[in-house]
Design a protein around this motif. Structure first.
Motif, PDB file in Angstrom:
ATOM      1  N   GLN A 185       0.833  -1.206   0.000  1.00 51.03           N
ATOM      2  CA  GLN A 185       0.000   0.000   0.000  1.00 51.03           C
ATOM      3  C   GLN A 185       0.869   1.259   0.000  1.00 51.03           C
ATOM      4  O   GLN A 185       0.588   2.223  -0.689  1.00 51.03           O
ATOM      5  CB  GLN A 185      -0.938   0.014   1.201  1.00 51.03           C
ATOM      6  CG  GLN A 185      -1.890   1.199   1.219  1.00 51.03           C
ATOM      7  CD  GLN A 185      -2.872   1.154   0.071  1.00 51.03           C
ATOM      8  OE1 GLN A 185      -3.617   0.196  -0.065  1.00 51.03           O
ATOM      9  NE2 GLN A 185      -2.878   2.177  -0.772  1.00 51.03           N
ATOM     10  N   ARG A 186       1.953   1.240   0.788  1.00 51.33           N
ATOM     11  CA  ARG A 186       2.862   2.392   0.812  1.00 51.33           C
ATOM     12  C   ARG A 186       3.491   2.617  -0.560  1.00 51.33           C
ATOM     13  O   ARG A 186       3.620   3.759  -1.018  1.00 51.33           O
ATOM     14  CB  ARG A 186       3.957   2.208   1.874  1.00 51.33           C
ATOM     15  CG  ARG A 186       3.472   2.440   3.298  1.00 51.33           C
ATOM     16  CD  ARG A 186       4.632   2.479   4.288  1.00 51.33           C
ATOM     17  NE  ARG A 186       5.398   1.237   4.340  1.00 51.33           N
ATOM     18  CZ  ARG A 186       5.129   0.208   5.125  1.00 51.33           C
ATOM     19  NH1 ARG A 186       4.091   0.253   5.936  1.00 51.33           N
ATOM     20  NH2 ARG A 186       5.884  -0.863   5.110  1.00 51.33           N
ATOM     21  N   ALA A 187       3.868   1.538  -1.233  1.00 53.50           N
ATOM     22  CA  ALA A 187       4.467   1.658  -2.566  1.00 53.50           C
ATOM     23  C   ALA A 187       3.460   2.230  -3.565  1.00 53.50           C
ATOM     24  O   ALA A 187       3.796   3.108  -4.371  1.00 53.50           O
ATOM     25  CB  ALA A 187       4.984   0.306  -3.041  1.00 53.50           C
ATOM     26  N   VAL A 188       2.222   1.747  -3.506  1.00 54.05           N
ATOM     27  CA  VAL A 188       1.168   2.254  -4.397  1.00 54.05           C
ATOM     28  C   VAL A 188       0.899   3.727  -4.087  1.00 54.05           C
ATOM     29  O   VAL A 188       0.774   4.551  -5.007  1.00 54.05           O
ATOM     30  CB  VAL A 188      -0.121   1.408  -4.257  1.00 54.05           C
ATOM     31  CG1 VAL A 188      -1.301   2.077  -4.953  1.00 54.05           C
ATOM     32  CG2 VAL A 188       0.098   0.010  -4.809  1.00 54.05           C
ATOM     33  N   ASP A 189       0.821   4.071  -2.812  1.00 53.43           N
ATOM     34  CA  ASP A 189       0.586   5.463  -2.419  1.00 53.43           C
ATOM     35  C   ASP A 189       1.696   6.374  -2.916  1.00 53.43           C
ATOM     36  O   ASP A 189       1.438   7.484  -3.394  1.00 53.43           O
ATOM     37  CB  ASP A 189       0.450   5.590  -0.899  1.00 53.43           C
ATOM     38  CG  ASP A 189      -0.885   5.086  -0.382  1.00 53.43           C
ATOM     39  OD1 ASP A 189      -1.744   4.676  -1.193  1.00 53.43           O
ATOM     40  OD2 ASP A 189      -1.068   5.100   0.850  1.00 53.43           O
ATOM     41  N   MET A 190       2.939   5.925  -2.815  1.00 54.83           N
ATOM     42  CA  MET A 190       4.061   6.735  -3.293  1.00 54.83           C
ATOM     43  C   MET A 190       3.969   6.953  -4.800  1.00 54.83           C
ATOM     44  O   MET A 190       4.207   8.063  -5.291  1.00 54.83           O
ATOM     45  CB  MET A 190       5.392   6.078  -2.930  1.00 54.83           C
ATOM     46  CG  MET A 190       5.742   6.183  -1.458  1.00 54.83           C
ATOM     47  SD  MET A 190       7.259   5.302  -1.000  1.00 54.83           S
ATOM     48  CE  MET A 190       8.455   6.018  -2.104  1.00 54.83           C
ATOM     49  N   ALA A 191       3.613   5.904  -5.527  1.00 51.09           N
ATOM     50  CA  ALA A 191       3.484   6.025  -6.981  1.00 51.09           C
ATOM     51  C   ALA A 191       2.330   6.956  -7.344  1.00 51.09           C
ATOM     52  O   ALA A 191       2.466   7.820  -8.218  1.00 51.09           O
ATOM     53  CB  ALA A 191       3.282   4.639  -7.603  1.00 51.09           C
TER      54      ALA A 191
END
Length: 134
Positions: free
Chosen positions: A19-25
């Motif tokens: 989720q953090r990776a998706v949010d950053m993207a």
């Protein structure tokens, strides 16, 4: 039982990392869109803002409306607080779009699942090119 608890904790951490990776993207993409709109707004043509083909394709693609809808229908304050950077970016973009009478129509775009937003963006570009040729 302790092994199951460890597996559940590991799965939860893995989901949080994803989720953090998706949010950053998403934050990076929405920040770029905001920057494009801001740059374009600084050079208005007369009274009207004439979006470029690239900006129009990005703003009119159903993927943007869909992403904004998914983020704004969040009803968890804990979720919002934990993702505050992303939500600040979302609200900045919405504020920017809503402040321009020429861009506010973007909020009328259907926000259903776009399926393939790239295909739709190409269709928008093709339609605009055809209109310009006429």
């Amino acid at each position: 039982l302790p092994g199951d608890v460890q597996k559940m904790a590991a799965a939860k951490e893995q989901a949080a990392a994803k989720q953090r990776a998706v949010d950053m993207a998403l934050d990076a993409v929405l920040t770029r869109i905001t920057t494009m709109v801001q740059a374009h707004r600084s050079v208005p043509l007369g009274n009207l803002l004439q979006p470029t083909l690239a900006l129009s394709a990005v703003l009119l693609a159903p993927g943007l409306a869909y992403i904004l809808r998914l983020l704004l229908q969040n009803d968890s304050l804990m979720g919002l607080a934990g993702r505050s950077k992303l939500y600040n970016t979302v609200l900045s973009l919405i504020r920017l779009l809503a402040s321009s009478p020429d861009l506010i129509g973007i909020f009328t775009i259907p926000a259903s699942d776009p399926g393939d937003p790239c295909k739709h963006a190409l269709q928008v570009l093709e339609q605009q090119q055809q209109q310009q040729q006429q």
